[in-house]
Motif scaffolding. Sequence first.
Motif, mmCIF file in Angstrom:
data_model
loop_
_atom_site.group_PDB
_atom_site.id
_atom_site.type_symbol
_atom_site.label_atom_id
_atom_site.label_comp_id
_atom_site.label_asym_id
_atom_site.label_seq_id
_atom_site.Cartn_x
_atom_site.Cartn_y
_atom_site.Cartn_z
ATOM 1 N N UNK A 28 30.581 30.074 28.263
ATOM 2 C CA UNK A 28 30.432 28.861 28.206
ATOM 3 C C UNK A 28 29.108 28.364 27.456
ATOM 4 N N UNK A 29 27.965 29.217 27.227
ATOM 5 C CA UNK A 29 26.953 28.824 26.380
ATOM 6 C C UNK A 29 27.008 29.237 25.112
ATOM 7 N N UNK A 30 27.362 27.944 24.276
ATOM 8 C CA UNK A 30 27.559 27.868 22.885
ATOM 9 C C UNK A 30 26.536 28.852 22.092
ATOM 10 N N UNK A 31 25.162 28.324 22.412
ATOM 11 C CA UNK A 31 24.351 29.104 21.338
ATOM 12 C C UNK A 31 24.257 30.637 21.610
ATOM 13 N N UNK A 32 24.475 30.989 22.884
ATOM 14 C CA UNK A 32 24.310 32.454 22.994
ATOM 15 C C UNK A 32 25.831 33.047 22.463
ATOM 16 N N UNK A 33 26.774 32.202 22.623
ATOM 17 C CA UNK A 33 28.079 32.923 21.983
ATOM 18 C C UNK A 33 27.814 33.167 20.486
ATOM 19 N N UNK A 34 27.195 31.924 19.670
ATOM 20 C CA UNK A 34 26.894 32.178 18.138
ATOM 21 C C UNK A 34 25.884 33.309 18.196
ATOM 22 N N UNK A 35 24.878 33.500 18.932
ATOM 23 C CA UNK A 35 24.088 34.709 18.516
ATOM 24 C C UNK A 35 24.501 36.009 18.658
ATOM 25 N N UNK A 36 25.535 36.346 19.567
ATOM 26 C CA UNK A 36 26.057 37.526 19.482
ATOM 27 C C UNK A 36 27.460 37.669 18.700
ATOM 28 N N UNK A 37 28.038 36.499 18.726
ATOM 29 C CA UNK A 37 29.492 36.779 17.638
ATOM 30 C C UNK A 37 29.614 35.499 16.941
ATOM 31 N N UNK A 38 30.270 34.505 17.556
ATOM 32 C CA UNK A 38 30.649 33.285 16.911
ATOM 33 C C UNK A 38 31.063 32.375 18.026
ATOM 34 N N UNK A 39 31.109 31.140 17.707
ATOM 35 C CA UNK A 39 31.675 30.139 18.588
ATOM 36 C C UNK A 39 33.115 30.061 18.559
ATOM 37 N N UNK A 40 33.920 30.213 19.784
ATOM 38 C CA UNK A 40 35.277 30.194 20.054
ATOM 39 C C UNK A 40 35.605 28.939 20.535
ATOM 40 N N UNK A 41 36.873 28.446 20.089
ATOM 41 C CA UNK A 41 37.449 27.380 20.955
ATOM 42 C C UNK A 41 37.733 27.704 22.437
ATOM 43 N N UNK A 42 37.756 26.946 23.456
ATOM 44 C CA UNK A 42 37.770 27.279 24.690
ATOM 45 C C UNK A 42 39.184 28.262 24.895
ATOM 46 N N UNK A 43 38.701 29.426 25.576
ATOM 47 C CA UNK A 43 39.826 30.243 26.153
ATOM 48 C C UNK A 43 40.066 30.300 27.471
ATOM 49 N N UNK A 44 41.215 30.674 27.781
ATOM 50 C CA UNK A 44 41.742 30.446 29.223
ATOM 51 C C UNK A 44 41.409 31.494 29.886
ATOM 52 N N UNK A 45 41.658 31.231 31.396
ATOM 53 C CA UNK A 45 41.459 32.385 32.452
ATOM 54 C C UNK A 45 42.355 33.540 32.096
ATOM 55 N N UNK A 46 43.441 33.138 31.823
ATOM 56 C CA UNK A 46 44.595 34.274 31.551
ATOM 57 C C UNK A 46 43.968 35.285 30.198
ATOM 58 N N UNK A 47 43.191 34.435 29.439
ATOM 59 C CA UNK A 47 43.118 35.152 28.149
ATOM 60 C C UNK A 47 41.769 36.201 28.559
ATOM 61 N N UNK A 48 40.593 35.700 29.209
ATOM 62 C CA UNK A 48 39.623 36.666 29.879
ATOM 63 C C UNK A 48 40.052 37.707 30.719
ATOM 64 N N UNK A 49 41.120 37.457 31.677
ATOM 65 C CA UNK A 49 41.450 38.406 32.548
ATOM 66 C C UNK A 49 42.264 39.532 31.557
ATOM 67 N N UNK A 50 43.001 39.223 30.577
ATOM 68 C CA UNK A 50 43.594 40.305 29.843
ATOM 69 C C UNK A 50 42.598 40.792 28.906
ATOM 70 N N UNK A 51 41.566 40.314 28.331
ATOM 71 C CA UNK A 51 40.862 40.863 27.616
ATOM 72 C C UNK A 51 39.777 41.739 28.302
ATOM 73 N N UNK A 52 39.417 41.305 29.558
ATOM 74 C CA UNK A 52 38.494 42.258 30.369
ATOM 75 C C UNK A 52 39.433 43.471 30.873
ATOM 76 N N UNK A 53 40.515 43.253 31.075
ATOM 77 C CA UNK A 53 41.431 44.323 31.521
ATOM 78 C C UNK A 53 41.537 45.566 30.316
ATOM 79 N N UNK A 54 41.824 45.160 29.069
ATOM 80 C CA UNK A 54 41.854 45.732 27.941
ATOM 81 C C UNK A 54 40.433 46.618 27.674
ATOM 82 N N UNK A 55 39.377 45.624 28.016
ATOM 83 C CA UNK A 55 37.941 46.362 28.058
ATOM 84 C C UNK A 55 37.849 47.670 28.936
ATOM 85 N N UNK A 56 38.296 47.378 30.077
ATOM 86 C CA UNK A 56 38.116 48.235 31.358
ATOM 87 C C UNK A 56 38.973 49.574 31.001
#
Length: 185
Positions: A28-56
Amino acid sequence: MSSFWTGTKVRLRGVEPADWEVFQSFDAHSADARAVDRLYPPRSAAWFRESTKTRASHGGDDLDLAIESRRTGELVGSLSTGGVDRRAGRFSYGIGVGHQHQRNGYAREAITLLLGYMFSEQRLHKCEVKVYEFNEASLSLHRSLGFVEEGRLRAHEFFGGRHWDAVLLGMTLPEFLDRWEFPEV
């Protein structure tokens, strides 16, 4: 007996599926998102759940680690390796610490734990990182850790209406050992 993955300020651990809400809050912090990767459009809770599950469930040569504060037990960031080249003996990494947890020494300690592991246990010889020119905090941190600027990719990334350089930094095993020792066995 202490854990190789535990310092005085942080403990590195595997990413867990339940970490998704914290990762979403970091995004949610745009400047930090840019500093480590890039600024993305808002992503859903479902996207974060699936992405984190894949990372795990991620395996192989690349590491995907959560950074926990030892003082609070709170998830404060993450660290992942990439580009592991065993023939050449090099690797790279990316790190992000949540905005409210920055400037506490978490990134410094997490990076030194990672470098110790990659150099002493994985027999790698060089670490390379890429930092965007506007990320003065990260450039300063890496220089203070002993990374050396090796070059720039001019006008390499586009953020906030303009192109920015990517600063390439590196550290070799002998440079690491000039500052730190390997843990005792």
